[in-house]
Structure formats: C-alpha cells, structure tokens
Enzyme design. Sequence first.
Site, mmCIF file in Angstrom:
data_model
loop_
_atom_site.group_PDB
_atom_site.id
_atom_site.type_symbol
_atom_site.label_atom_id
_atom_site.label_comp_id
_atom_site.label_asym_id
_atom_site.label_seq_id
_atom_site.Cartn_x
_atom_site.Cartn_y
_atom_site.Cartn_z
ATOM 1 N N PHE A 154 0.811 -1.209 0.000
ATOM 2 C CA PHE A 154 0.000 0.000 0.000
ATOM 3 C C PHE A 154 0.849 1.266 0.000
ATOM 4 O O PHE A 154 0.364 2.348 -0.256
ATOM 5 C CB PHE A 154 -0.989 0.025 1.170
ATOM 6 C CG PHE A 154 -0.344 -0.023 2.517
ATOM 7 C CD1 PHE A 154 -0.245 -1.229 3.197
ATOM 8 C CD2 PHE A 154 0.160 1.109 3.119
ATOM 9 C CE1 PHE A 154 0.343 -1.288 4.447
ATOM 10 C CE2 PHE A 154 0.757 1.056 4.373
ATOM 11 C CZ PHE A 154 0.851 -0.142 5.038
ATOM 12 N N ILE A 181 2.109 6.224 13.279
ATOM 13 C CA ILE A 181 1.325 5.224 14.002
ATOM 14 C C ILE A 181 2.168 4.648 15.127
ATOM 15 O O ILE A 181 3.401 4.579 15.057
ATOM 16 C CB ILE A 181 0.834 4.099 13.065
ATOM 17 C CG1 ILE A 181 1.990 3.509 12.252
ATOM 18 C CG2 ILE A 181 -0.254 4.624 12.147
ATOM 19 C CD1 ILE A 181 1.560 2.370 11.341
ATOM 20 N N PHE A 225 5.435 -4.154 7.754
ATOM 21 C CA PHE A 225 6.402 -3.206 7.207
ATOM 22 C C PHE A 225 7.798 -3.795 7.178
ATOM 23 O O PHE A 225 8.183 -4.561 8.050
ATOM 24 C CB PHE A 225 6.481 -1.947 8.086
ATOM 25 C CG PHE A 225 5.325 -1.015 7.929
ATOM 26 C CD1 PHE A 225 4.261 -1.063 8.823
ATOM 27 C CD2 PHE A 225 5.297 -0.071 6.921
ATOM 28 C CE1 PHE A 225 3.191 -0.190 8.693
ATOM 29 C CE2 PHE A 225 4.238 0.804 6.786
ATOM 30 C CZ PHE A 225 3.185 0.747 7.673
#
Lengths: 233, 592
Positions: A154, A181, A225
């Site tokens: 993404f 985040i 990630f």
Amino acid sequence: MAASGLPPPPPLPPWTPEELLLAGGGEAVPKREIARFLQENAAHRFLAEHKLLGQLKNVAKTASKEQLVAAYNRLFETQSFKGTESPGDVVEQVKNVQIEEAKPKETKPQEAPEESPPKYTKLMLKKGDKVNFPKKGDTVHCWYTGKLQDGTIFDTNIQTSSKKKKASKPLSFKVGVGKVIRGWDEALLTMSKGEKAHLEIEPEWAYGKKGQPEAKIPPNAKLFFEVELVDIE
Amino acid sequence: MAEEELRAIIQRCQILDEEDFKGEDFDLFQVAGQKCLDEGYIAEILEVVQNEKNTVIVKNMGWNLTGPLIRCILKHEQDEVKRKQGLKILDKLVQLCSPKELVLGLLEQIEQASGEQACPTILLLLEPLQEVLLKLEKKKAYSVGLALSTILNQLSLLPVPYTKQQLEEDKHGLGQCCVALPWFVRPFVDEVVEHMADSSNEDCKGLKEELLDFCLKSMKYPLLMADLDPLPEGITAHPLRQFATDILDILRDLRELVPQVFSQHRSRSENWDDEDLMEIGSNQHADSLACLSYMVFVQDGFGIDCFPVVFSPSYILQNNIVHIRVLLKRQEESVLSKGLALLENCLLRLQNNSLLIESLDFKMFIAASEDLVRVATMCPFELLRKKSLNTLQLCIDKFEEEGKYILFRCLLQRSNHPGVEAYIIQNIKNQVDLSLRKTEDSKFFTGYSLVALLDIAFSLPDGATTDLLQNSDRIMAALNLLRYLFIKDKELENRTCVWSELQKIRQTFLKPLQIGLCMSRAHYKAEIKNRKENKGESHTSKKMPSVTIAGKKVAKMTSHMELHVLQSALVTFDLIESILARVEELTDTTCY
C-alpha cells in the site's frame, strides 16, 4: 469569533463595609450569605484561588468571616466575575480541577494502563551498529515498504524502477512523539542505526477500526512493514 | 507603400555591417515592418525574414516586430493561410533573435493583452516562449520566473469557471491555459530533477525556487477558487482538476510535496486567536498551503501516490488545523467548503472519544470550533451552515471527555447565540446521560466540574429582564436539561450535584425566569389587546420605514399577521412555563 458577546454587567456590591463587619448581632450579614454571594458571582478561578469552591454549607463553615470579607472586597477590586474567563483560563482550570467534596463513591478516573503488551512484533533482517539508538524527539530517516495481510503493497518510498528521474529519498520525521502510528514509534526506538527489520503491527497500534480507505487499508487491518533506519539526527 | 518602405530599409541595411546599424535604422525597420503587418502584408514579411541575406538584420532588429506580429496573427485567427505564415515568421524570429530580447518582447505582449485577448495570447506564445527560454542555457532561472509570474498575473484577472456549464464553455480560456501550463514548465522541472544532487548548480537551485513559487501561486489562484470535485462520468474533462493533478506531480518531482505539506507545523504556545492569524496572514503562502492540504487529503492527491501512509490520524489533524482556520476565515463558498471538507476528512480518520487534548494544540482547536460556529450562524449559504454544524458535532464526538468538557464550556460562554447555546446544552445533556449510566463517576460530567458547566447553562443573560423570546431556544434547552437531571439523578445520590445546587439555581435562574415570564406575558397580552381594539390597518406599520429586498418592496405586515406573531409569543411562554412548573413539582419535596 473575536470579541464575542459582552459578559453580563457585573453586580453592584450589595453590602457596605460596615454592614459586613458588624460583629455578631442581627444586623450583621451572616457568613453564609457572603459565601453564597461569592459563589454565585465570582469566576471559577477566583473561587479556586480563595478556596471557596465546594458545597455552600462546607465553605460557610470552614472559612472565617475575615476571609470571606477579604475575598468579597478582592472580588470587586479585581472584577473577577463570572463570564470573564478566556478559553485559556478554562483550559488551565480544568487541569487544576480538584474535586472538593469527598464523595464516597468517587474513584480515580480510569487511566489507560501504562504497560500494555506491545501490539507489534519485530524481526531483525539486518543488524544495525547496536550503538546509536534514537531517543524520543530525534529525527530519523528511513526506507520502508508497507504491505497488507494479503501481500498488497500500500505504500513505499523505495524506487523499484531504475528511472533515475524519480529517485526518492528516505522518509524523515520526529520519532516517539505521536506523529506516526504507534507501532512505528515504539519499534523505531528499539532499532539502531543501519538496522533493517520486519514489523507486524496490530490494528490497535496502526489505523484501528477506521483504517484508511483512500490508502487501501481496510478497517482492523494488521500491517506489515519492512523498515530500514538509515540515519538519526 | 509600406512594402516599398520596407524594401528600401532592407536594401540599405543589407550592405551595412552589423556594427554600423544606427538607431534610426532600427526605427525605420520597425515602423515599416509594423505597417506591413498592420496592413496584412504577412507574406512579404515572411519572405524578408526567410531570406538568408537578411539574417543579420533579422537577428538584430527582428524582435521589435513581435508586438505587431502577434497582433496580426490574432487578428487573422480565422484566416488559415495568414495564420500559418505568421507562425512561421514567429518561428524564424525565435530561431534567429537574441533570446534575452525575445523573452522580454514576448512577455510584454502577454502583459499587454487584456480581457478576451489574454488567453489567446498566452496560448499562442507558450511554445515560442518555452523554446526561447530553453535557449538561455545556464542563466534561465530569473527569466523563467518572470515568465511564469507574468502569465499567472494575467490569469489571476480572469474569473474561475465554477459550474459544469462554465467549465464546458470556458468562456475566457482559463481552463485551456491551465491545461497548457504544466506542459510549458515540464522541461524546466526535468532539468531541476536531473541536477538535483548537484548542490553547486546555482541556476538549478534558482530554477527550483521559481518553479516552487509557480506551484504555490497556482494553488492560491485559480485552484483555491475552483470546484475540484470530479465531474459526473461521461462529461467533458475537468481542466482545473487536471491542472491540480499536474501541480502535485510537479511538486512531487521537485521533492517539495511532503515538505510543503508539513511546513506550517510550528508549535503555537501562548499567543493564539487573532495574533496567530496575523502570523498566518503574513505568511504569503498560507492560502496556497491550505489548498495543498485540501488537495492531498480531501481529494486524495487526485489518485497520485503522494503521501506516506504512516502518519497518525491525530498528527494529520494537528498539522491541518492551521490550514483549516485559514480557509474558514474566508467568505467565498469555494474556500469555505474546502475548509469544512478538510476538517471533516481529518476528523473521520479518528475513532469517537479517542482524541486527547494533549495530542494537539488545543487552544487552536477551540478557535477553530468558534470559526465553525461563526460559519454555522452567519454564512449566507444554507448548505455550508448545515455542514458547519454537523462538522462541529463531529469535532465534539471525537474528543475524550476532557476535550468535550472544555469545548462545551468555551462555546457556551463565547458563542453569544441562543441557538448554538441550546445545541451545546443538548450535548451536555447527552454526556451527562452517558455518564450517569456508568457506575463510576465521570471526572467532568458529574460532580463539581459539572456544576461549573451547569452554572453557565442555568443563567439568564440579563436576569429577569432577559428577552425570553430571543433566548427561548436556550432557555428551553436549559429547562429540559434541568428537568432531566432532577428525574434521572436521585436526590440521595446527587451525582450531578444538581440537588445541592438547587437553592442557587432557584435564586439565579428559576425565580428570575418566573418573574420574566410574568412581565413578558403581561406586556404581550397588553399589546394584543391594543391591536384588537385598533382593527384594520396596523398602527405600527404606518410608522415603520419600508423595506426593499432585491428591488422588490416587502409587503407591510397586516394587523392580522402581527396578532399572529404576538399570539405565538404567548405560546412560547406557555411552553417555558409548563416545563418550569414540572421542575418546581420535582423539587418541591426536597430537603435542600
């Protein structure tokens, strides 16, 4: 809105100094009345300063006549009536709110537990220098690629094509202060300069129930990630 | 005649050496050339210019002809042959003449074109201008900047097409120009990108600055004024939306996109409200950056992958609150709607009851909520008023209790609008209701903190002489809240302290209200009696000045209408009194 509505005109002093200070006797103004007047008309911060907050009967009991008279005079001197608070005052006051009445059922507001189990996991792919770790507030620079559970990428700042024209540079931001985040904030503080790691972040520490529809992140999505910490400032 | 003059001067100059050209030669050439063009002898000029023998002459004197040439081309727009010839001449000039002089010549034409000619001139000259600028090699930054600002200045004088029809018509050509501009700057952007790593290249640095300036100016106008939402499928392309997309593309290539989005973020501590705004206003790019945020977040970058997906929602809100305020301070519908959309977009990223006041500059947030109140009460566009109120509720919903509490308190004290106050009081009621349903006391919506809030809610701005009609919304909301509290909060529990505050409430609210009701009722009843006795043409309407709206005179109120208004006032008083009575009933048997 700048200068919004005028506050109501301040009250006039209902009692003269003589009336107030007459000791004893039927003519004197009782403490309770002075206290009531103060509570009804003075601004919250004034009452807090002069320890006049709380149930009327308690205040009337605990404060001395002199205290009340002094406060009364001060009120008119400083014109600290209700409706004169600025939003800055309100914010300050709320920070200093003291709950005066001892209510039996009163419990401390529930704080989020400080030590919650971390909602991410880290797998080191490449060792860092193990010496330079970022502190809260440092600016970090990193390369990253973000994927969803099903493998969809993404976002990334790594140029995959060999087009020199669109050469990218690492993402930089202040770490540990809530700009990114939570999963990232927490994880990066554990990484040393040069380290590359694989992170799996639970939705609670990512985008939670809302997700980020425009970025193709559905609600309650776990994010994956690969992050490489290249520099710390 | 003009032809002959031209031939004469050409002949003379052909034999001279360049250094021997005199001032008067230039003048003669220009006058003769201009005359020819004005009279339509384009073919002749083309011949002169294409003749190799005249190269030196054209090289030195040609640029003087740009003005008349361009006028000529535009005049013969419909004549295919003449237009082609004219363009060929222009081409030749670009080829031969000094770029520096030609740039000035071309820009002068753009600057002088006005009204209907502005866009046709720009569109005509973009290609030659680009070619000439590229010829400037190493020292082009200044000229590129000059060109871009000249063009944008002209465009800023044109109205922005807003409706679908206006976009299709593109009467003044603004859409067309905007679509062509990114093409125009592309080679310069490419040059900057190529030399990005070379920090010693001064010209490229300068070029980057000029291009950045161009992007920022474009966002301020026309993009901020345009409706950038997509048109429904199947309709013509949306030129301004395309332009916006291209601007983002350029910013991204220049590696300025993310830095510019975050550039407003400075911590504002003590000074806020109007002082802050002065600081923002003095930042000449405040409007541009606000538009940029709108484009990136609300329009999602028009599909361009332009923003990293790692930032926390509260940080995005924090970063954008400055921009939101800039937009909400304006009056234009296009700008206000962008401000509201941006705020809504940021808020929707958050879960309800999740926002802590520590995570952002809360004072600025309070100021923003006051902006919302202002739009909700004073904006002439109904749709925006409604949206503003909805967005205000959204704000309230996202904060945790502490934030809600402070917002309520500030808005209640400062909005000075009975409708808004009523709205806030209803919100308070909802929060208290939620708090009472839980077993633990809320820090803010029960106990002493709540009392401070109720003090403001249960007050009459002017005591017994308060205008009850004007404030009826607020009074009704307050009474409803009071009634609710007495029913829901048991006397013995007194979690909201409403019972212990009863005396005070009676003193400062209920009694004056009762008195006010009596007085108002009496007054209105007397007025009604008066009217009934003086039947027919209303007495007061004879005294009232006449009112004209949009050229039409507003009909005066008939006596019948006036009576109706007075009667409904009485109904309002009845309503207020009935709730008042119920509250009295509930509190009659108390020991307080």
